[in-house]
Design a protein around this motif. Sequence first.
Motif, PDB file in Angstrom:
ATOM      1  N   LYS A 134       1.158   3.188   3.286  1.00  0.00           N
ATOM      2  CA  LYS A 134       2.045   2.390   4.304  1.00  0.00           C
ATOM      3  C   LYS A 134       3.642   2.886   3.808  1.00  0.00           C
ATOM      4  CE  LYS A 134       2.405  -1.493   7.131  1.00  0.00           C
ATOM      5  NZ  LYS A 134       2.039  -2.691   7.353  1.00  0.00           N
ATOM      6  N   ARG A 173      -8.853   2.741   4.236  1.00  0.00           N
ATOM      7  CA  ARG A 173      -8.061   2.339   5.542  1.00  0.00           C
ATOM      8  C   ARG A 173      -7.300   0.907   5.657  1.00  0.00           C
ATOM      9  NH1 ARG A 173     -11.323   2.895  11.208  1.00  0.00           N
ATOM     10  NH2 ARG A 173      -9.870   1.861  11.828  1.00  0.00           N
ATOM     11  N   LYS A 174      -7.885   0.183   4.932  1.00  0.00           N
ATOM     12  CA  LYS A 174      -7.286  -1.051   4.835  1.00  0.00           C
ATOM     13  C   LYS A 174      -6.318  -1.606   3.839  1.00  0.00           C
ATOM     14  CE  LYS A 174      -9.782  -3.353   8.158  1.00  0.00           C
ATOM     15  NZ  LYS A 174      -8.995  -3.215   9.202  1.00  0.00           N
ATOM     16  N   GLU A 175      -5.223  -2.210   4.525  1.00  0.00           N
ATOM     17  CA  GLU A 175      -4.272  -2.651   3.450  1.00  0.00           C
ATOM     18  C   GLU A 175      -4.477  -3.985   3.095  1.00  0.00           C
ATOM     19  OE1 GLU A 175      -0.528  -3.342   5.131  1.00  0.00           O
ATOM     20  OE2 GLU A 175       0.666  -3.185   2.994  1.00  0.00           O
ATOM     21  N   LYS A 176      -4.452  -4.283   1.655  1.00  0.00           N
ATOM     22  CA  LYS A 176      -4.831  -5.795   1.470  1.00  0.00           C
ATOM     23  C   LYS A 176      -3.526  -6.438   1.491  1.00  0.00           C
ATOM     24  CE  LYS A 176      -8.293  -4.097  -1.985  1.00  0.00           C
ATOM     25  NZ  LYS A 176      -8.186  -3.418  -3.115  1.00  0.00           N
ATOM     26  N   ASN A 224       0.712  -1.191   0.118  1.00  0.00           N
ATOM     27  CA  ASN A 224      -0.199  -0.152  -0.085  1.00  0.00           C
ATOM     28  C   ASN A 224       0.777   1.518  -0.108  1.00  0.00           C
ATOM     29  OD1 ASN A 224      -1.521   2.200   1.093  1.00  0.00           O
ATOM     30  ND2 ASN A 224      -3.277   0.589   1.313  1.00  0.00           N
ATOM     31  N   LEU A 230       0.917  -4.128  11.277  1.00  0.00           N
ATOM     32  CA  LEU A 230      -0.393  -3.708  11.324  1.00  0.00           C
ATOM     33  C   LEU A 230      -1.014  -3.561   9.903  1.00  0.00           C
ATOM     34  CD1 LEU A 230      -1.157  -1.164  14.106  1.00  0.00           C
ATOM     35  CD2 LEU A 230      -2.040  -3.496  13.848  1.00  0.00           C
ATOM     36  N   LYS A 231      -2.063  -3.910   9.443  1.00  0.00           N
ATOM     37  CA  LYS A 231      -2.906  -3.970   8.244  1.00  0.00           C
ATOM     38  C   LYS A 231      -3.987  -2.693   8.482  1.00  0.00           C
ATOM     39  CE  LYS A 231      -1.112  -7.401   5.978  1.00  0.00           C
ATOM     40  NZ  LYS A 231      -0.095  -7.036   5.078  1.00  0.00           N
ATOM     41  N   ASP A 232      -4.302  -2.302   9.568  1.00  0.00           N
ATOM     42  CA  ASP A 232      -5.205  -1.313   9.444  1.00  0.00           C
ATOM     43  C   ASP A 232      -4.408   0.166   9.502  1.00  0.00           C
ATOM     44  OD1 ASP A 232      -7.001   0.582  10.087  1.00  0.00           O
ATOM     45  OD2 ASP A 232      -7.565  -0.240  11.968  1.00  0.00           O
ATOM     46  N   LEU A 233      -4.543   0.833   8.408  1.00  0.00           N
ATOM     47  CA  LEU A 233      -3.761   1.999   8.178  1.00  0.00           C
ATOM     48  C   LEU A 233      -4.051   3.224   9.124  1.00  0.00           C
ATOM     49  CD1 LEU A 233      -3.757   1.764   4.196  1.00  0.00           C
ATOM     50  CD2 LEU A 233      -1.932   1.656   5.858  1.00  0.00           C
ATOM     51  N   PHE A 234      -5.294   3.098   9.422  1.00  0.00           N
ATOM     52  CA  PHE A 234      -5.547   4.067  10.356  1.00  0.00           C
ATOM     53  C   PHE A 234      -4.803   4.073  11.710  1.00  0.00           C
ATOM     54  CE2 PHE A 234      -8.372   6.184  13.985  1.00  0.00           C
ATOM     55  CZ  PHE A 234      -8.311   7.161  13.389  1.00  0.00           C
ATOM     56  N   ALA A 235      -4.632   2.844  12.363  1.00  0.00           N
ATOM     57  CA  ALA A 235      -3.720   2.701  13.312  1.00  0.00           C
ATOM     58  C   ALA A 235      -2.143   3.051  12.977  1.00  0.00           C
ATOM     59  CB  ALA A 235      -3.801   1.075  14.006  1.00  0.00           C
TER      60      ALA A 235
END
Lengths: 118, 108, 325
Positions: free
Chosen positions: A32, C77-80, A29, C23-28
């Motif tokens: 990220k 907000r989710k990383e795949k 992503n 972490l996969k949750d990008l908000f976090a």
Amino acid sequence: MSFIIDYYNYWIVVFLMMAGFYIVISANNLVKKVVGLNIFQTSVFMMYISIGKVTNGSAPIVAEGITTYSNPLPHVLILTAIVVGVATTAVGLALIVRIKRAYGTVEENEFKDKDDLI
Amino acid sequence: MILETLSIIFLVLGAFFSITGAIGLFRFPDFFTRVHAASITDSIATLLIIIGLILRTDFGLIAVKLLFILIFLLLTSPTASHALAKSARHGGLLTMAETRDDKNKEAH
Amino acid sequence: MAVFIDLMLLGMLAITALRVIFLKDLFAVVMLFGIYSFLSALIFVNLDAVDVAFTEAAVGAGISTVLMLGTLALTGRKEKTNNHKSWLPLLVVVATGAALIYGTLDMPPFGDPNNPAQQHVAPRYIQDSPQEVGLPNMVTSVLASYRGFDTLGETAVVFAAAIGVFSLLGLPKRDRAAIESGLKSHLVLRVVAKLIIPLILLFALYVQFHGDYGPGGGFQAGVIAAAAIILYALVFGLPLATHVLQPSLLKVLAALGVLIYAGTGVVSLFLGGNFLDYNVLASDPIAGQHLGIIIIELGVGITVFAAMLAIFYAFAGQAERKNIP
């Protein structure tokens, strides 16, 4: 023991740098990846500031009764670098927003596949 | 000397509340109780620590600056906790008791 | 004791960085990055770099986080889960890290006063700057006077980055001011925001003009002032904020700041000195230095304020456009 005290700061900075580097090359992503790049960048800042630190020194603001000051030069370089860093991060994020609009995704492998269609 | 002792008492109390807040943040079961634990660190712990620090200064400019920081924190951190809890409420998150009631209703 | 605190903070920093990887949750992830910035600001304080810590707390933890959240609002907000091979990056990272750690063994020990970095120009700055420039804060003297040309370049980069974001995203239109948006139901938030926004602006002015004597200066002040307006835009809605401070005004301000900075250099050229040589600005060199530093810090402050706020407007305008069908 004194060997560890002398160098631990640099080692942890290298560890953080590599954590950022790992995120940049392994994450799929783009947002990220930018976070990883920022972690890398902050660790470089920390490296510079560590080099400028003098044991028992004080912040480089003239005050009475203080004779040892830390080196002000790295502070100046990094202070400006932080602001420039956020400005360039903003350009990167703006590019990501445009990529999302053009391809409908910010996952690296997905928009690479779509590249042939456009 | 008295000031020194008082300051140490305040600082230790502040540190104690910080730690309880941190433990609560990890151990409490749901979102709202956790916000409650976190807001303890924001309010009472910072209050005690800053009072402890003020007692250690010579009550000059630094004490005034610390007082400003205290006022600013007392304005902002409860607001932040409030906004957090309220947003969660708007988002449809239920407290633990309400979730239990819902389950009981379904069972009947 | 300082070593102990340093180790604790660095350890927390390492844990935060590790958590971001998995972490996969990008908000976090973005929130953890904010924590990372605050922790590194604490480490900077511990390493005597108070000015840097100030900047990192305001910029890294404040503005960066807001911009990243703005991007997440647009991209999801989710990383795949990815199908990359995970061992190859790990191998590269471990090899590079090992090489770098081997490299650190040749570096002078941490905090050594005989470190080559402490020998070259630093003694001159530390010993002579209070007499030559006349300011207690050496960081400001070096930033604005000794390395003034460098700082001019940095200011120009901030300006250029703002132009880059405009051309990529465009600025929001002003005429939608009739739409009342923002957090209408959050009454407490609105009251407190109204109360503290003037205080934040006042603090920004203090940081701007007190930067000669304590930590602070144009960069930090610009960012803090921008943060006040960003808070206003978040609580009361972007249309109202653009009504208060119009995007077109920000364009002018961003250019004006760089112009003030470069103009000071040109004025000193005409008065017979070198470019950005403040000694000639007044009859007495110390007074000249002081005047020059105040003017160029003001230029830096204006440019940074306008650039940061305009970048925020650009992102927030995108999000707003997405919400209105």
